[in-house]
Each structure stands twice: as C-alpha cells, then as structure tokens.
Design an enzyme around this catalytic site. Structure first.
Site, short mmCIF file in Angstrom:
data_model
loop_
_atom_site.label_atom_id
_atom_site.label_comp_id
_atom_site.label_asym_id
_atom_site.label_seq_id
_atom_site.Cartn_x
_atom_site.Cartn_y
_atom_site.Cartn_z
N THR A 198 3.89 2.56 -8.88
CA THR A 198 3.22 3.66 -9.57
C THR A 198 2.75 4.70 -8.55
O THR A 198 2.16 4.35 -7.53
CB THR A 198 2.03 3.13 -10.37
OG1 THR A 198 2.48 2.16 -11.31
CG2 THR A 198 1.33 4.26 -11.12
N GLU A 284 -8.78 -4.65 -9.52
CA GLU A 284 -7.69 -3.89 -10.13
C GLU A 284 -7.58 -4.24 -11.61
O GLU A 284 -7.46 -3.35 -12.47
CB GLU A 284 -6.37 -4.22 -9.43
CG GLU A 284 -5.14 -3.65 -10.12
CD GLU A 284 -3.84 -4.17 -9.52
OE1 GLU A 284 -2.81 -4.11 -10.23
OE2 GLU A 284 -3.84 -4.65 -8.37
N GLY A 406 0.19 -8.00 -12.97
CA GLY A 406 0.17 -9.42 -13.32
C GLY A 406 0.38 -9.56 -14.82
O GLY A 406 -0.38 -9.00 -15.61
#
EC number: 1.3.8.4
Length: 424
Positions: A198, A284, A406
């Site tokens: 990203t 995150e 994840g």
C-alpha cells in the site's frame, strides 16, 4: 507550535453535506450525514471536536471525489491532499510535538482513520499505511538521527510513507520472506521483491523488512528493518495493481536489484526486525480497525435516508418491519464495534497493549463491515447493485480488511493461541 493546537483549536460549526446527485427516481436528499452520538461513545470534548473538524474537512474535500477515485483507480490530487492533512496535524497524530506531530493517542488516531474512511475507504487505507505503518514505526523504533531526518517531512505531508513486509510467497507466513540484505562496508545490498504494498507507487520513504541471515533458526531471528528512500540506487516499483476494492489507494510490487541502503538506515538493530514487526502489528490492527468503522457509518449515511425516501406499496420502505430489522442490525453492529475499538484504543493509550484484543477489533469490525455493506446493498435493492450508487464500493472496500494486515483466519489463531498460553 504543536500541530495539536492547529488541529483542535479550530472552531467547529454545524454543516450539512451536499447530497450526491442520483440519476434515478430517488430524490437527491437521499444521502445525508447521520449524527454520531459521541456521548454514548464516551469521547471528551477535544475528541468530539477532532471528529467534527476532520469530518467537515473530508466531507467537503474528499467525499465528493470518492466515486471518481474508485472508478478511475487514481487520486489525481493525492499530493495536495496529503499536505492538507499535514497542515491539519493528523499525519503525525501520535508523533511527538518536537518533530511536528500532534502528540495525541491511539484513540484519536482511530477517530481520524474512521472519518477519512467514511469519506473514502481507499484514501483512509493510504492514510493508515502512512501514519501508522510508516510514521509510527519510526517514532517507536527510530534513533534520534532517523527521527529528525524523516519525521518532519512525513508529518507535514511533503513525503508519503509506506511499509513493506509481504512478498509473493510470504503473506501471513511473513517470517519466510526472501528479500535478502547483505552487508558490504557501510551499506547493505538488498535483492528481492515485496508485493501488495500500500502506497508503494507513491511512497518517498518506506520501512522495509529483509533477511540479513537466511540461515537463522528460528527464521525470525534473521530479519532486519530498514528505512529505504525511493531514490536509492537499485530500488524501483512495478506497475500499479488493479484491485477489486480500495481503488485509488495505490498498491504495487517493489523491486530491489542490488539496492544500496546505508547501514545507518537500520531501524532498531540488525536481526531484531521481528520485534519491530510484531510490536507494530498490534497497533496496526488497532488503528486499521477505524477503517471498517468508517465504512459502516458511510453505509448507514446512504441507507437510512434512502429507506425514508423510497416508496413501495404506498409507503416509505423504511416502515416495513423487515427493513426496520435491517436498520437495527446495521446500527447495532456498528455501535458494538465502536465500543470494542474505542475501549481497546484507550487501553493502548494507557500502556495496556494486548495482541488478543488488537487482533479481535480488526477481526470483528472487518467481518461486521462486510455484512453491513451487504445489508446496505439489499436495502437499496436494484439501486444497490448499480454503480451509480456507492454501495458496491463499500462492499469491495470492506472485504480488504478481512485480508490485509493479517487475514481473519490468522487473527483467530492469534486470539486462540493467547487463550491457550494462559493454560500452559
């Protein structure tokens, strides 16, 4: 001067979003901003003002462009918009004031992530990658020279940041990465690639994980984190990926061909990158959980007014009990997610960071966002299925959060293993 003063010192006045034009029989008033009850959410006055300030800015400057960004897979004014976010003080929202940051907490970070994602989930994702995955990692793990060199321009919006962890054969099994970093004098030479990155096509500064010891046992001991600049020799990017959703949040493959990175650009210590990686993953997941919150709120912003304008069988369709059930389900999912995310954020601000609950908030909010988006499509019926309305975009964007950072399956493993560890 602290950017927190610039951010929170703004006078907040009431406003109403100009409704998006509809080509069909539903009046333009069908889209309006629904109020968010932050008394129930437990926010203090500064946090409420933060939400209002960011919401007003992005609804005026970003939301009207969201459909075009999605359709073209391009945000033409990204650099200009980034500098505007920098002037608001939200790019470095958790960074110390001495580097130009706002010195605020993770709850405030989540609120900004939520409101940007409410206007455009794609731009919200890019914001999360920049402000948390890149800036926050340097704040938490960088030495003084690295912070002074990189943070001011990242925080002002002059630079765009990214984090590079995944590879074609190392996604959830990230420690199996093969990007190699070999020390030669005062530099490391990197060879290999990263994938699904990203902000990759736009980034000026990237936090990159590489293997400095391919034979280390366990494999995690051989990972080192580096700060890489886009102009370093041997670094390049492949073409932008054409994604299902989050279009306009640019993603690509990174290519390292004898890329020379100074040894001074090691983030933390050699072969200690796994600690940088794992400690950053928890935060995150927390911050990115603001993305699904914003998507769910956007679905409600479009769906609830629509149900009270569209008529069938001689009455507004929102009067039908089945539609009332849809409204109730969407609203309660959103509110339950908000309470979970906000409370975990408060705990993190107090120093109580748990992998179990950081995985839990992104697991639950991501899956709820997908379901809320599906319910929104159903409520709009045929209009929900055409691209003149944004409902399909909400669904495509929501699905990313069940995969990126994840997968849902990995998050369930994190939670399950945490419980198992209590009984060893």
């Amino acid at each position: 001067m602290a950017t927190a003063v610039r951010l929170l010192g703004r006078r907040v006045s009431s406003w109403r979003l100009r409704p998006l034009p509809s080509p069909l029989a539903v009046p333009q008033r069908a889209h309006s901003m629904l109020p968010v009850d932050d008394d129930i959410n437990g926010l203090n006055e500064e946090q409420k003002q933060l939400r209002h300030t960011i919401s007003k800015f992005v609804q005026e400057n970003l939301a009207p462009k969201a459909q075009e960004i999605d359709q073209s897979n391009d945000f033409k004014n990204l650099r200009e918009f980034w500098k505007q976010l920098g002037s608001l003080g939200v790019l470095g929202i958790t960074a110390p004031v001495q580097y130009g940051g706002s010195g605020l907490g993770y709850l405030e970070h989540v609120l900004v992530m939520e409101e940007i994602s409410r206007a455009s989930a794609a731009v919200g994702l890019s914001y999360g990658a920049h402000s948390n995955l890149c800036i926050n990692q340097i704040v938490r793990n960088g030495n003084e020279a690295q912070k002074e060199k990189y943070l001011p321009k990242l925080i002002s919006g002059e630079f765009i940041g990214a984090l590079a962890m995944s590879e074609p054969n190392a996604g959830s099994d990230v420690v199996s990465m093969r990007l190699k970093a070999e020390k030669k004098g005062d530099h490391y030479v990197l060879n290999g690639n990263k994938f699904w990155i990203t902000n990759g096509p736009d980034a000026d500064v990237l936090v990159v994980y590489a293997k400095t010891d391919l034979t280390a046992v366990p494999a995690s001991r051989g990972i080192t984190a580096f700060i890489v600049e886009k102009d370093m020799p041997g670094f390049s990017t492949s073409k932008k990926l054409d994604k299902l959703g989050m279009r306009g949040s640019n993603t690509c493959e990174l290519v390292f061909e004898d890329c020379k990175v100074p040894a001074a650009n090691i983030l933390s210590q050699e072969s200690k990158g796994v600690y940088v990686l794992m400690s950053g993953l928890d935060l995150e997941r927390l911050v990115l959980a603001g993305g699904p919150l914003g998507i769910m709120q956007a679905v409600l912003d479009h769906t609830i007014p629509y149900l009270h304008v569209r008529e069938a069988f001689g009455q507004k369709i929102g009067q039908f009990q089945l539609m009332q059930g849809k409204m109730a389900d969407m609203y309660t999912r959103l509110m339950a997610c908000r309470q979970y995310v906000y409370n975990v954020a408060r705990a993190c601000d107090e120093g109580h960071i748990t992998a179990k609950d950081c995985a839990g908030v992104i697991l639950y909010t991501a899956e709820c966002a997908t379901q809320v988006a599906l319910d929104g499509i159903q409520c709009l019926g045929g209009n929900g299925y055409i691209n003149d309305f944004p409902m399909g975009r909400f669904l495509r964007d929501a699905k990313l959060y069940e995969i990126g950072g994840g997968t849902s399956e990995v998050r369930r493993l994190v939670i399950g293993r945490a419980f198992n560890a209590d009984f060893r």
